[in-house]
Design a protein around this motif. Structure first.
Motif, short mmCIF file in Angstrom:
data_model
loop_
_atom_site.label_atom_id
_atom_site.label_comp_id
_atom_site.label_asym_id
_atom_site.label_seq_id
_atom_site.Cartn_x
_atom_site.Cartn_y
_atom_site.Cartn_z
N SER A 116 27.95 35.45 40.86
CA SER A 116 28.84 36.43 40.22
C SER A 116 30.14 35.82 39.71
O SER A 116 30.77 36.36 38.80
CB SER A 116 29.17 37.57 41.20
OG SER A 116 29.83 37.05 42.36
N SER A 117 30.56 34.69 40.27
CA SER A 117 31.80 34.04 39.81
C SER A 117 31.46 32.93 38.81
O SER A 117 30.31 32.77 38.40
CB SER A 117 32.57 33.47 41.00
OG SER A 117 31.91 32.34 41.53
N ASN A 118 32.47 32.14 38.47
CA ASN A 118 32.27 31.10 37.46
C ASN A 118 32.07 29.71 38.05
O ASN A 118 32.17 28.71 37.34
CB ASN A 118 33.45 31.07 36.48
CG ASN A 118 34.76 30.72 37.17
OD1 ASN A 118 34.80 30.58 38.40
ND2 ASN A 118 35.82 30.59 36.41
N GLU A 146 38.01 38.56 44.89
CA GLU A 146 37.09 39.41 44.16
C GLU A 146 36.35 40.29 45.17
O GLU A 146 36.02 39.84 46.27
CB GLU A 146 36.11 38.54 43.37
CG GLU A 146 36.83 37.65 42.36
CD GLU A 146 35.94 36.52 41.87
OE1 GLU A 146 34.71 36.72 41.80
OE2 GLU A 146 36.46 35.44 41.56
N PHE A 184 26.02 31.57 35.89
CA PHE A 184 27.33 31.97 36.39
C PHE A 184 27.78 33.28 35.76
O PHE A 184 27.25 33.73 34.74
CB PHE A 184 28.36 30.87 36.11
CG PHE A 184 28.13 29.61 36.90
CD1 PHE A 184 28.40 29.58 38.26
CD2 PHE A 184 27.62 28.46 36.29
CE1 PHE A 184 28.18 28.43 39.00
CE2 PHE A 184 27.39 27.31 37.02
CZ PHE A 184 27.67 27.29 38.38
N ASN A 185 28.80 33.89 36.39
CA ASN A 185 29.37 35.15 35.90
C ASN A 185 28.30 36.22 35.72
O ASN A 185 28.36 37.04 34.80
CB ASN A 185 30.12 34.93 34.59
CG ASN A 185 31.29 33.99 34.75
OD1 ASN A 185 32.15 34.16 35.61
ND2 ASN A 185 31.32 32.93 33.92
N THR A 186 27.33 36.20 36.61
CA THR A 186 26.22 37.16 36.53
C THR A 186 26.03 37.82 37.89
O THR A 186 25.72 37.16 38.87
CB THR A 186 24.92 36.46 36.10
OG1 THR A 186 25.13 35.78 34.87
CG2 THR A 186 23.80 37.48 35.94
N LYS A 187 26.22 39.12 37.90
CA LYS A 187 26.13 39.89 39.14
C LYS A 187 24.79 40.60 39.21
O LYS A 187 24.31 41.15 38.21
CB LYS A 187 27.27 40.92 39.19
CG LYS A 187 27.30 41.74 40.47
CD LYS A 187 28.50 42.69 40.45
CE LYS A 187 28.54 43.54 41.71
NZ LYS A 187 29.72 44.44 41.74
N ASN A 204 26.22 40.53 33.28
CA ASN A 204 27.15 39.41 33.18
C ASN A 204 28.57 39.90 32.94
O ASN A 204 28.84 41.10 32.85
CB ASN A 204 26.71 38.41 32.11
CG ASN A 204 26.75 38.99 30.69
OD1 ASN A 204 27.39 40.01 30.44
ND2 ASN A 204 26.07 38.34 29.77
N SER A 205 29.51 38.96 32.82
CA SER A 205 30.92 39.32 32.70
C SER A 205 31.24 40.03 31.38
O SER A 205 32.29 40.67 31.26
CB SER A 205 31.79 38.06 32.81
OG SER A 205 31.40 37.09 31.86
N ASP A 206 30.36 39.94 30.41
CA ASP A 206 30.55 40.65 29.13
C ASP A 206 29.94 42.05 29.16
O ASP A 206 29.98 42.75 28.15
CB ASP A 206 29.93 39.84 27.99
CG ASP A 206 30.60 38.49 27.80
OD1 ASP A 206 31.83 38.42 28.01
OD2 ASP A 206 29.90 37.53 27.45
#
Length: 589
Positions: free
Chosen positions: A33-35, A78, A136-139, A161-163
């Motif tokens: 979930s993070s980078n 977070e 990365f950046n994927t929950k 993802n973060s977008d």
């Protein structure tokens, strides 16, 4: 077709899972979930400090920072990720915490700062080319069984993802590696008047640096590892630090006999004694040793429970801070009133500025349906703490959901080695009834041994648990065989530290470097401290080799006691058995 495995979380357990999947010819896809990798051990320095472009060495040295700049050394935790404070140093030594086929560099200190742990993770990930398998950046928002799960064992996994882009994936198996330090436990209902408290309070998860609390009065609630460490650190700058504990605690030192890391004393021989001596007697022996360092009753720390009935606290500095008066040990809090804190003994501390709740964590799996795995009061029904027992197909595993007295990394790796071979069909799990029986037995055993607490629902003894899982994987060291064919390694396995390399000596995943790693583990332990020439010759004695050899033979005789009469009547049978394990070259000579 190659089986695809979803790995949820890119921390220490997630990295081990990716590597084990690759070892077994599976296709891992890790969602983080993070980078970045690292999970719990990644301290995110705030953007303000990052823009100043300080070197890593200066960031590690908190004393370098002026007070105002020190306040910038913060992390915004977070909601779905574990979080640590800046100064955290791990309380397990490098030889005990490393992955089993990748020793930590010899020059690294035995107890590492979180930045060095991250360095090691990056080295491990680079060496085994793990990063390319991480998104990365994927929950992960949902994991559910497919409609044909009873036949295929497959899972639908939904991610975002973060977008904000959402995707759906199909996986043949799932490995959940999110740990158990994400959701703070804040039992405010147990503290009357907390709503009237005029100071500030927060969970230890939100503590980062001490500078803000210089010359203030602070109360820390809880004497686990986080509570003890935070109390010690804050006591260097506060006007007064009060450490509140309901039960007290037994406090272990990182530094053991002769200055050796204390966890290097964890071995099969001490485990054998613990299992076979009366529980109270073994506790008394260990408690006496701890009281020789400092009298726990004198320091107001001695609990009513026995040493091995609670997860012990590891802290080198706490006795010194108590002795110097900067930390005062207090009982449980009775009530809050304004800026005052009243304790159960009737004492009152006025003008308290901060209360830190070092009161542990809760764990859950919000992306899983409750019928797949439910969690109640930090209890989950898992076979060997890994597999839900009642699924039609064993394609879901929980990795790293244990609380050992020792390092979690090798345990997670061992669990991952087991799970991936189950996914492949190389290992078959027992019947549902057998798994449920094992779960019940472990719960009852834990309830008898430990004080009742949400903290004591996933406790394991490091060596026993590693051996238990290793037995199913087929990599548990054969002590008798080693004593006969390679006595040097055999003695190290029995009486030396139970380092992870022992589980790479044979069986699936055998590592050619395991033997050498075991033989050089003491050299790596000593290396970081050899920073000046020392002319003193090391003392050598023949006593210990004789004692250990005698004990090893005795242990081998005990393990094979049923065959002992036959061996004594026909010694040649023992010689023939030894020859079976000798290299062919030696036999021919």
């Amino acid at each position: 077709m190659t089986r695809r495995v979803a790995v949820i979380g890119g921390g220490s357990s997630g990295l081990a899972c990716i590597k084990c999947c690759l070892d077994e010819g599976l296709e891992p896809v890790c969602f983080e979930s993070s980078n970045d990798i690292g999970g719990l051990w990644r301290f995110k320095v705030c953007d303000a400090v990052c823009r100043l472009d300080f070197s890593l060495d200066l960031i590690r040295d908190y004393d370098f920072f002026p007070p105002r700049l020190g306040l910038l050394l913060q992390e915004n935790p977070e909601s779905d990720r574990a979080s640590i404070y800046h100064s955290v140093i791990i309380n397990t030594s490098k030889e005990m915490m490393c992955y089993s086929d990748y020793p930590i560099p010899a020059h690294f200190p035995n107890f590492m700062h979180n930045t060095l742990i991250m360095d090691y993770y990056r080295m491990y990930a680079d060496h085994f080319k793990l990063i390319q398998h991480i998104r990365f950046n994927t929950k992960v928002s949902q994991v559910k069984q497919r409609s044909d799960f009873s036949r295929s064992g497959q899972w639908d996994v939904e991610t975002e993802n973060s977008d904000g882009k959402k995707e759906k994936h199909i996986f043949d198996a799932v490995m959940i590696c999110i740990g158990h330090h994400c959701q703070p436990n804040m039992p405010l209902h147990d503290f009357p008047g907390i709503n009237t408290f005029t100071g500030k309070y927060f969970h230890s998860r939100d503590y980062k640096t001490p500078e803000e609390w210089r010359d203030k009065k602070v109360v820390v609630i809880g004497i686990g590892n986080s509570g003890g460490d935070i109390a010690v650190e804050l006591s260097r700058v506060t006007k007064q630090l009060y450490l509140s504990t309901r039960r007290g605690a037994w406090v272990l030192n990182r530094v053991g006999n002769s200055g050796v890391p204390i966890d290097l004393s964890f071995n099969r021989f001490t485990g054998f004694l613990r299992r076979n001596l009366p529980f109270g007697f073994f506790c008394s022996l260990a408690e006496k040793r701890l009281d020789q360092r400092f009298d726990h009753a004198l320091y107001n720390l001695k609990p009513k429970h026995r040493l091995f009935s609670q997860h012990p606290t590891v802290n080198d500095e706490l006795p010194n801070r108590i002795l110097s008066g900067t930390v005062q040990v207090k009982p449980n809090i009775r009530r809050f009133q304004g800026s005052s804190v009243e304790f159960d003994d009737g004492s009152v501390v006025e003008d308290v500025d901060l209360v830190v709740f070092a009161t542990g964590y809760r764990f859950s799996f919000p992306f899983l349906a409750s019928q797949v795995l439910s969690v109640t009061e930090n209890k989950a029904s898992l076979y060997k703490y890994v597999f839900p027992p009642e699924l039609d197909q064993p394609t879901l595993s929980i990795i790293g959901l244990v609380q050992p007295l020792g390092a979690i990394m090798p345990i997670s790796e061992m669990q991952a080695r087991w799970a991936t071979r189950v996914f492949k069909g190389c290992i078959k799990l027992p019947s549902v009834a057998a798994m449920l029986k094992d779960i019940q037995y472990k719960q009852e055993t834990m309830a008898r041994r430990y004080v009742t607490s949400q903290r004591h629902t996933i406790q394991v003894d490091y060596v026993d648990y590693m051996d238990e899982i290793a037995e199913m994987v087929g990599v548990r060291p054969n002590v008798f065989k080693l004593l006969l064919t390679d006595p040097r390694i055999g003695l190290s396995v029995v009486f030396g530290p139970s380092t992870p390399y022992q589980y790479r000596l044979g069986g699936p995943g055998k590592w050619a470097g395991a033997r050498q790693a075991i033989l050089t583990q003491w050299e790596r332990m000593a290396k970081p401290m050899q920073t000046r020439p020392c002319e003193v010759e090391p003392k050598r004695s023949v006593m210990w080799p004789l004692v250990l050899s005698t004990a090893a033979v005795s242990l081998a005789a005990y393990v094979n006691r049923s065959q002992l009469p036959a061996i004594l009547q026909d010694p040649s049978a023992l010689l023939d058995r030894i020859k079976e394990h000798l290299p062919a070259m030696l036999q021919s000579s």
